[in-house]
Motif scaffolding. Structure first.
Motif, PDB file in Angstrom:
ATOM      1  N   PRO A  61      -4.314-121.198  -9.718  1.00 41.16           N
ATOM      2  CA  PRO A  61      -6.104-120.640  -9.208  1.00 41.16           C
ATOM      3  C   PRO A  61      -6.580-121.758 -10.633  1.00 41.16           C
ATOM      4  O   PRO A  61      -7.749-122.074  -9.764  1.00 41.16           O
ATOM      5  N   ILE A  62      -5.584-122.541 -11.192  1.00 44.38           N
ATOM      6  CA  ILE A  62      -7.032-123.077 -11.825  1.00 44.38           C
ATOM      7  C   ILE A  62      -6.482-124.444 -11.967  1.00 44.38           C
ATOM      8  O   ILE A  62      -6.953-125.612 -12.348  1.00 44.38           O
ATOM      9  N   GLU A  89      -6.328-124.703 -24.601  1.00 40.56           N
ATOM     10  CA  GLU A  89      -6.852-123.937 -25.441  1.00 40.56           C
ATOM     11  C   GLU A  89      -8.489-124.205 -24.677  1.00 40.56           C
ATOM     12  O   GLU A  89      -9.112-122.070 -24.119  1.00 40.56           O
ATOM     13  N   GLN A  90      -8.878-124.830 -23.973  1.00 39.66           N
ATOM     14  CA  GLN A  90     -10.866-124.284 -23.007  1.00 39.66           C
ATOM     15  C   GLN A  90      -9.653-123.391 -21.735  1.00 39.66           C
ATOM     16  O   GLN A  90     -10.669-122.550 -21.688  1.00 39.66           O
ATOM     17  N   LEU A  91      -8.845-123.555 -21.819  1.00 37.73           N
ATOM     18  CA  LEU A  91      -8.067-122.624 -20.196  1.00 37.73           C
ATOM     19  C   LEU A  91      -8.338-121.488 -20.507  1.00 37.73           C
ATOM     20  O   LEU A  91      -8.858-120.145 -20.216  1.00 37.73           O
ATOM     21  N   LYS A  92      -7.742-121.069 -21.585  1.00 32.99           N
ATOM     22  CA  LYS A  92      -7.716-119.612 -22.232  1.00 32.99           C
ATOM     23  C   LYS A  92      -8.909-119.059 -22.920  1.00 32.99           C
ATOM     24  O   LYS A  92      -9.446-118.410 -22.535  1.00 32.99           O
ATOM     25  N   GLU A  93      -9.628-119.781 -23.642  1.00 34.38           N
ATOM     26  CA  GLU A  93     -10.827-120.277 -23.905  1.00 34.38           C
ATOM     27  C   GLU A  93     -11.419-119.060 -22.756  1.00 34.38           C
ATOM     28  O   GLU A  93     -12.744-118.251 -22.253  1.00 34.38           O
ATOM     29  N   GLU A  94     -12.225-120.228 -21.519  1.00 29.19           N
ATOM     30  CA  GLU A  94     -13.310-119.859 -20.790  1.00 29.19           C
ATOM     31  C   GLU A  94     -12.692-119.587 -19.571  1.00 29.19           C
ATOM     32  O   GLU A  94     -13.392-118.459 -18.640  1.00 29.19           O
ATOM     33  N   PHE A  95     -11.374-119.041 -18.984  1.00 28.06           N
ATOM     34  CA  PHE A  95     -10.411-118.453 -18.361  1.00 28.06           C
ATOM     35  C   PHE A  95      -9.389-117.621 -18.065  1.00 28.06           C
ATOM     36  O   PHE A  95      -9.103-116.785 -17.233  1.00 28.06           O
ATOM     37  N   ASP A  96      -8.860-117.024 -20.229  1.00 29.02           N
ATOM     38  CA  ASP A  96      -8.102-116.768 -19.734  1.00 29.02           C
ATOM     39  C   ASP A  96      -6.885-116.678 -19.741  1.00 29.02           C
ATOM     40  O   ASP A  96      -6.271-115.589 -19.104  1.00 29.02           O
ATOM     41  N   PHE A  97      -6.864-117.632 -19.595  1.00 25.04           N
ATOM     42  CA  PHE A  97      -5.328-118.418 -18.739  1.00 25.04           C
ATOM     43  C   PHE A  97      -4.661-117.706 -19.361  1.00 25.04           C
ATOM     44  O   PHE A  97      -4.434-117.439 -20.584  1.00 25.04           O
TER      45      PHE A  97
END
Length: 501
Positions: A61-62, A89-97
């Protein structure tokens, strides 16, 4: 798959000795069906291995987001690119990865190789990929001070979108070449990924036997500063940059003919940005799109501009002659009497020649001359020397260049007055041109032949904005005085209307 030696043995035993598959299988410890397969196989050509795309429910999905970020980062210098950890880290912050750090690292490592490989293949065809450009000079006639002159213009063209920019310069030297590219980069707000050049002397010092180029130091530094990839045509192969050559003709025919009147090149060049951009409001000659739309695809592929502009200058150390003049490309520039027969540090740009001290402080600046055997003189450093020999003033070219008011004034001066006036001019001309000091002389001359001190006072009044005091004019007649008489009646006038306590 069996080893080549085993396959050869099987085929020899079956085809030459007529052995059966079971016997051969027992000897080799192989299944008879395997023996049969290799004994009867006719085609041993290499077989392509089909890569299996295994589904990745966490990354799928990402993936497109990470790809976009990687492409954005490729436009930056390496030190400005995000690390795999930062992307995770950016994926976790912005897309709840929810995936792991290692999952992202593995994908990025593989994807970078694929994207870089695609980019290297894309660079092979400059004419069809966004973000690439070609450069060349052209020449056109211009009208200056009633005469027709020929000036070069630099064209940067974009084969993908069929768009361009161009700027006019006084010469095709290194400084003009780099100044033109820099202006275009900063006007666009980006840098083409790859630029193809002819083997022009401003960039290439020498073509080596193996096809490599020995580049000029200035061009190498420019490429390092802006980060683009430079490519060069083979000798006598102008067709390799055919797009820009066609665009050079297009620019001349559509924008520079008949010859334009030019008073100031910088002012002219400011008007050329809009002409190039307005030209994009037409359809591409092959693609069914406006050139302006295609240029936006070029722009998206550009590299990011560095934080600082490149200074298109070079430094040289040259020796002044006995008069304190230096020679740059057959033209003479004045320095100062103290540099006569000494080495001088100079700073050269496309439009100026600056004389510097050893610690890079400016001594005097000249507009750069183009053409041959011309002379530029800044007299300010020489005026104190003239003040020691005031009687020689009339025989210098400085005297001929003076405004008429100053020539008239010097003709009526004594030797000592000439000396003081030259010292005053030497001081004033460090920071001002002739206009204010000449205005001060005109005002001072209204009251006859002025002293140098009077001219100086008027000058400083002018530059400080205080103006000139108005003269006091006496009345034509004095007021009528009362007739003098004896007696005390005059004192009665003082008491009129006064209250007596």
């Amino acid at each position: 798959m069996l080893a080549v030696a085993e396959i050869n043995y099987i085929r020899h035993e079956v085809n030459k000795k007529d052995s059966n598959y079971s016997e051969i299988g027992k000897r080799l410890g192989r299944d008879p069906r395997t023996v049969k397969k290799y004994a009867e196989q006719d085609d041993f050509s290499p077989v392509e291995k089909i890569k299996q795309d295994r589904p990745s429910p966490v990354m799928d999905p990402i993936k497109h987001i990470v790809d976009e970020w990687l492409l954005e980062d490729f436009k930056q210098k390496k030190k400005f690119r995000r690390t795999a950890k930062r992307i995770w880290e950016q994926l976790k912050e912005e897309f709840d990865f929810k995936g792991s750090d290692r999952t992202v690292r593995n994908y990025i490592s593989q994807r970078k190789k694929e994207l870089l490989n695609e980019a290297s293949q894309a660079a092979l065809s400059l004419e069809s990929k966004p973000g690439s450009a070609q450069v060349d000079f052209g020449e056109a006639p211009f009208k200056y001070q009633g005469e027709q002159i020929t000036l070069p213009y630099l064209v940067l063209s974009y084969p993908y979108s069929n768009s361009f920019y161009f700027q006019v310069f006084p010469a095709q030297n290194k400084e003009c070449f780099l100044e033109g590219l820099k202006r275009i980069f900063h006007h666009m707000g980006g840098v083409p990924k790859t630029i193809r050049f002819d083997n022009l002397s401003a960039a290439v010092k020498k073509i080596l036997p193996n096809g490599e180029r020995q580049l000029t130091e200035e061009f190498q530094n420019f490429v390092l500063h802006y980060g683009f990839e430079s490519e060069f045509c083979n000798p006598n192969s102008g067709n390799e940059k055919g797009h820009v050559e066609a665009m050079v003709k297009y620019v001349r025919n559509n924008y520079l003919l008949p010859g334009l009147h030019v008073l100031n090149l910088d002012e002219l060049n400011k008007t050329l940005w809009e002409k190039a951009e307005k030209d994009r409001e037409r359809n591409h000659y092959e693609k069914e799109s406006f050139i302006s739309q295609l240029f936006e695809e070029d722009r998206k592929a550009f590299l990011v501009l560095p934080s600082k502009e490149y200074q298109c200058i070079r430094y040289e150390t040259v020796k002044a002659d006995k008069y304190g003049y230096i020679k740059v490309e057959k033209n003479l520039y004045s320095t100062s009497p103290r540099y006569a027969l000494n080495k001088v540090l100079i700073r050269i740009s496309y439009n100026s020649i600056d004389i510097l001290t050893d610690d890079y402080q400016l001594v005097v600046s000249h507009a750069r001359l183009y053409g041959q055997y011309r002379k530029s003189i800044n007299w300010q450093p020489y005026l104190n020397l003239m003040a020691k020999r005031p009687m020689a003033l009339k025989y210098t070219s400085f005297y001929e260049q003076l405004p008429q008011e100053w020539q008239t004034y010097f003709n009526s001066c004594t030797s000592s007055e000439k000396s003081e006036a030259l010292k005053l001019l030497g001081t004033v001309m460090k920071d001002y041109d002739f206009s204010k000091i000449t205005e001060a002389l005109k005002i001072a001359l209204e009251h006859g032949h002025p002293s140098v001190e009077s001219i100086k006072q008027v000058f400083y009044q002018l530059i400080n904005g205080r103006g000139i005091r108005e003269e006091v004019h006496l009345q034509k007649s004095l007021p009528i005085m009362p007739e003098a008489t004896r007696g005390l009646q005059h004192y009665n006038q003082l008491l009129k209307g006064a209250e007596i306590n």
